[in-house]
Design a protein around this motif. Structure first.
Motif, short mmCIF file in Angstrom:
data_model
loop_
_atom_site.label_atom_id
_atom_site.label_comp_id
_atom_site.label_asym_id
_atom_site.label_seq_id
_atom_site.Cartn_x
_atom_site.Cartn_y
_atom_site.Cartn_z
N LYS A 1 3.47 97.36 29.98
CA LYS A 1 3.36 95.99 29.49
C LYS A 1 2.11 95.39 30.11
N LEU A 2 1.18 94.98 29.26
CA LEU A 2 -0.13 94.56 29.72
C LEU A 2 -0.07 93.20 30.42
N ASN A 3 -0.99 93.03 31.35
CA ASN A 3 -1.04 91.81 32.14
C ASN A 3 -1.80 90.73 31.37
N ILE A 4 -1.15 90.21 30.33
CA ILE A 4 -1.72 89.15 29.52
C ILE A 4 -0.78 87.94 29.62
N PRO A 5 -1.24 86.83 30.15
CA PRO A 5 -0.37 85.64 30.25
C PRO A 5 0.09 85.20 28.86
N SER A 6 1.35 84.82 28.74
CA SER A 6 1.88 84.38 27.45
C SER A 6 1.14 83.15 26.93
N SER A 7 0.53 82.38 27.84
CA SER A 7 -0.22 81.20 27.43
C SER A 7 -1.43 81.57 26.57
N THR A 8 -1.88 82.82 26.66
CA THR A 8 -3.01 83.27 25.86
C THR A 8 -2.70 83.16 24.37
N PHE A 9 -1.44 83.41 24.00
CA PHE A 9 -1.04 83.42 22.60
C PHE A 9 -0.42 82.10 22.15
N ALA A 10 -0.23 81.19 23.08
CA ALA A 10 0.54 79.98 22.80
C ALA A 10 -0.23 78.97 21.95
N LEU A 11 0.51 78.18 21.22
CA LEU A 11 -0.06 77.10 20.41
C LEU A 11 -0.45 75.96 21.34
N LYS A 12 -1.69 75.49 21.20
CA LYS A 12 -2.18 74.42 22.06
C LYS A 12 -1.77 73.05 21.52
N SER A 13 -1.84 72.06 22.39
CA SER A 13 -1.42 70.71 22.01
C SER A 13 -2.28 70.12 20.90
N ASP A 14 -3.53 70.61 20.76
CA ASP A 14 -4.40 70.09 19.70
C ASP A 14 -4.27 70.89 18.40
N GLY A 15 -3.30 71.84 18.37
CA GLY A 15 -3.08 72.65 17.17
C GLY A 15 -3.89 73.92 17.12
N TYR B 1 -5.52 90.27 14.24
CA TYR B 1 -6.52 89.71 15.15
C TYR B 1 -5.83 89.14 16.39
N LEU B 2 -6.46 89.38 17.53
CA LEU B 2 -5.98 88.85 18.81
C LEU B 2 -7.07 88.02 19.46
N GLN B 3 -6.65 87.01 20.24
CA GLN B 3 -7.62 86.23 20.99
C GLN B 3 -8.46 87.18 21.85
N PRO B 4 -9.76 86.91 22.01
CA PRO B 4 -10.68 87.83 22.70
C PRO B 4 -10.17 88.33 24.05
N LYS B 5 -9.60 87.45 24.87
CA LYS B 5 -9.11 87.87 26.18
C LYS B 5 -8.02 88.93 26.04
N ALA B 6 -7.08 88.68 25.14
CA ALA B 6 -5.99 89.63 24.92
C ALA B 6 -6.52 90.91 24.27
N TYR B 7 -7.40 90.76 23.31
CA TYR B 7 -7.93 91.93 22.60
C TYR B 7 -8.64 92.88 23.57
N ASN B 8 -9.45 92.34 24.46
CA ASN B 8 -10.19 93.20 25.38
C ASN B 8 -9.26 94.00 26.28
N ILE B 9 -8.15 93.40 26.68
CA ILE B 9 -7.18 94.11 27.52
C ILE B 9 -6.48 95.19 26.71
N VAL B 10 -6.11 94.87 25.46
CA VAL B 10 -5.46 95.86 24.59
C VAL B 10 -6.43 97.01 24.29
N ARG B 11 -7.66 96.70 23.99
CA ARG B 11 -8.67 97.73 23.69
C ARG B 11 -8.85 98.68 24.88
#
Length: 250
Positions: free
Chosen positions: A108-122, A136-146
């Motif tokens: 299980k990769l060390n990616i904070p769940s906040s990386t994928f979370a919906l922000k208050s501004d939408g 597609y994954l957010q760049p931070k998460a994608y780089n770890i998965v790659r």
């Protein structure tokens, strides 16, 4: 519009003379979002489902609406899991999910769940979309998965720039790929994916390429990742359910 024996009147739809969505062979999109002009909204259905058959099988992929939505036990190959649908007031037509983490192989990769979370501004968040092909994954998460795929795959990394993919390996048709497992962990549900959902093999070039790419903002679960899963959108209850299924047998 008539579906089966039921007729629906005053349905609005559009026709385009110049399509620039990158898929010239497509004739259009069926809108399934929450917006007022989507097909599901106009037909008044609060529940619908789809089951995408494998691309290489060239089989029909069934869609069901309303009371017809139910998982065929004889075609299912695993249990049904459910996760809440999250609503975003800034983009209300999209279906958002709570993606909490990702496993590659047995790690299980060390990616904070906040990386994928919906922000208050939408912004950001994780969308499931039947009209998007790749995932597609957010760049931070994608780089770890790659990095995890590269370190856990015994094949040689290859230049896949001509294919349009970011991560490719050199793999002949006689190779046992041995690509590590991919599991997406959602709130209350784990999406355990078969290899063919997140890697595609081009026999002509001998390249095995990941169908996951970096995004600019939101994560998007595309339709290739959803192959051979019966996916149910229960709009009334705000729940998404899925079960591994042999879609071509429905």
């Amino acid at each position: 519009m008539t579906l089966g024996s039921q007729e629906f009147k005053n349905i609005a739809f559009g026709c385009a003379n110049s399509n620039s969505d990158g898929f010239p062979q497509s004739s259009g999109l069926v809108g399934l979002g929450r917006g007022p002009l989507s097909l599901t909204s106009q037909l008044g259905f609060k529940k619908f489902s789809h089951c995408f058959a494998s691309l290489d099988l060239k089989k029909k992929s069934p869609m069901l609406f309303g009371s017809l939505v139910s998982i065929n036990a004889s075609a299912a190959t695993g249990s049904t899991q459910s996760t809440p649908l999250v609503q975003n007031k800034e983009f209300p037509s999209f279906y958002y999910l709570s993606l909490l983490g990702i496993t590659v192989g047995t790690t299980k990769l060390n990616i904070p769940s906040s990386t994928f979370a919906l922000k208050s501004d939408g912004g950001s968040g994780t969308i499931i979309d039947s009209g998007t092909t790749l995932t597609y994954l957010q760049p931070k998460a994608y780089n770890i998965v790659r990095k995890a795929f590269v370190s856990q795959t015994k094949l040689h990394v290859a230049d896949g720039s001509t294919t349009g993919f970011d991560l490719c390996f050199k793999a002949t048709s006689n190779t046992t790929f041995g690509v590590p497992k991919l599991i997406l962990h959602f709130q209350g549900a784990d999406l355990d994916l078969p290899e063919s959902n997140y890697f595609i093999h081009d026999k002509d070039s001998g390249l095995l390429c990941s169908t996951i790419m970096p995004s600019f903002d939101s994560a998007i679960i595309g339709n290739m990742l959803q192959q051979n899963f019966f996916v149910i959108y229960d709009i009334a209850k705000n729940i998404l359910s899925f079960a591994p299924t042999q879609c071509e047998k429905l």
